[in-house]
Design an enzyme around this catalytic site. Structure first.
Site, PDB file in Angstrom:
ATOM      1  N   ASP A 113       0.889  -1.180   0.000  1.00 45.14           N
ATOM      2  CA  ASP A 113       0.000   0.000   0.000  1.00 45.14           C
ATOM      3  C   ASP A 113       0.921   1.223   0.000  1.00 45.14           C
ATOM      4  O   ASP A 113       1.348   1.690   1.045  1.00 45.14           O
ATOM      5  CB  ASP A 113      -0.888  -0.008   1.257  1.00 45.14           C
TER       6      ASP A 113
ATOM      7  N   TRP B  93       6.273  -3.813   8.017  1.00 46.04           N
ATOM      8  CA  TRP B  93       5.230  -4.813   8.168  1.00 46.04           C
ATOM      9  C   TRP B  93       5.508  -5.918   7.160  1.00 46.04           C
ATOM     10  O   TRP B  93       6.229  -5.699   6.187  1.00 46.04           O
ATOM     11  CB  TRP B  93       3.845  -4.207   7.994  1.00 46.04           C
TER      12      TRP B  93
ATOM     13  N   ASP C 108       9.423   0.847   4.196  1.00 48.29           N
ATOM     14  CA  ASP C 108       9.193   2.187   3.631  1.00 48.29           C
ATOM     15  C   ASP C 108      10.527   2.918   3.438  1.00 48.29           C
ATOM     16  O   ASP C 108      11.489   2.686   4.165  1.00 48.29           O
ATOM     17  CB  ASP C 108       8.308   3.009   4.572  1.00 48.29           C
TER      18      ASP C 108
ATOM     19  N   TRP D 187       5.748   3.784   8.356  1.00 50.40           N
ATOM     20  CA  TRP D 187       6.802   3.167   9.156  1.00 50.40           C
ATOM     21  C   TRP D 187       8.050   4.030   9.215  1.00 50.40           C
ATOM     22  O   TRP D 187       9.099   3.574   9.680  1.00 50.40           O
ATOM     23  CB  TRP D 187       7.142   1.786   8.595  1.00 50.40           C
TER      24      TRP D 187
ATOM     25  N   TYR E  59       7.283  10.128   4.465  1.00 51.06           N
ATOM     26  CA  TYR E  59       7.218   8.886   3.677  1.00 51.06           C
ATOM     27  C   TYR E  59       7.433   9.182   2.202  1.00 51.06           C
ATOM     28  O   TYR E  59       6.817  10.096   1.651  1.00 51.06           O
ATOM     29  CB  TYR E  59       5.853   8.221   3.886  1.00 51.06           C
TER      30      TYR E  59
ATOM     31  N   THR F 218       7.914   2.618  -1.110  1.00 49.84           N
ATOM     32  CA  THR F 218       7.962   1.328  -0.408  1.00 49.84           C
ATOM     33  C   THR F 218       8.705   0.281  -1.240  1.00 49.84           C
ATOM     34  O   THR F 218       8.556   0.243  -2.465  1.00 49.84           O
ATOM     35  CB  THR F 218       6.521   0.840  -0.115  1.00 49.84           C
TER      36      THR F 218
END
Ligand code: ABN
Length: 178
Positions: free
Chosen positions: A77, A102, A121, A153, A162, A165
């Site tokens: 995501d 995660w 991330d 994260w 951010y 990812t």
């Protein structure tokens, strides 16, 4: 011999200008130098699309790290680091990989096995904005953070901003995901 050579050069000089001759000579030199490079360039281009060991064909969406359908992104995501100057395994220059992440489990269509994927991330630079991908397979609510993908994260040295990812294989999943 001398007279013959002088005659040939005089007749050549009558039929060609100096600029035209130099132009043709230059084209021959540059063209000649490029010819041996061509097969090498073709081989390099072909090599770039070679599947990595254990990976699906990169010409298919399941094997292309810049496609949301890439097999490792089943739980992602966010913006794909591979579209932002990094790769599916490394962060773009100027960003830092989050040390906490995660994890999800994705099936590799190449061998049919399930793999544990860490979605780290990339942090410290404005959101990349390219290749947003939200697949969310196996995503859990945020009160189960190690399995929740809707969490920023970025909490390390680079700060909380951010950027994108990654999707890093940690190993083969030995138990069914719960
Ligand atoms: N882990 C991706 C992400 C970052 C910021 C906000 C939501 C989700």
């Amino acid at each position: 011999m001398d007279r013959w050579f002088a005659g040939v050069t005089r007749s050549l000089a009558r039929r060609t200008s100096r600029r035209g001759f130099l132009g043709r000579l230059g084209a021959a030199l540059v063209g000649g130098a490029a010819v041996p490079l061509l097969p090498v360039a073709r081989a390099a281009a072909a090599g770039a699309r070679e599947p990595a060991p254990g990976e699906p064909d990169p010409a298919t969406p399941e094997g292309d790290p810049q496609a949301c359908e890439y097999w490792r992104y089943c739980g992602v995501d966010g913006f794909l680091a591979s579209c932002c100057g990094g790769t599916h395994r490394s962060c773009p220059p100027g960003t830092e990989m989050s040390p906490v992440t995660w994890v999800g489990t994705c099936r590799n269509p190449e061998d049919g096995k399930d793999y544990v994927i860490s979605y780290n991330d990339c942090c410290g630079k404005n959101p990349c904005g390219r290749c947003f991908c939200s697949r969310n397979e196996g995503d859990k609510p945020v009160y189960y953070p190690s399995k929740a993908n809707d969490i920023n994260w970025c909490m390390g040295r680079a700060g909380v901003v951010y950027n994108s990812t990654t999707a890093i294989v940690l190993g083969v999943a030995t138990e069914p995901d719960r």
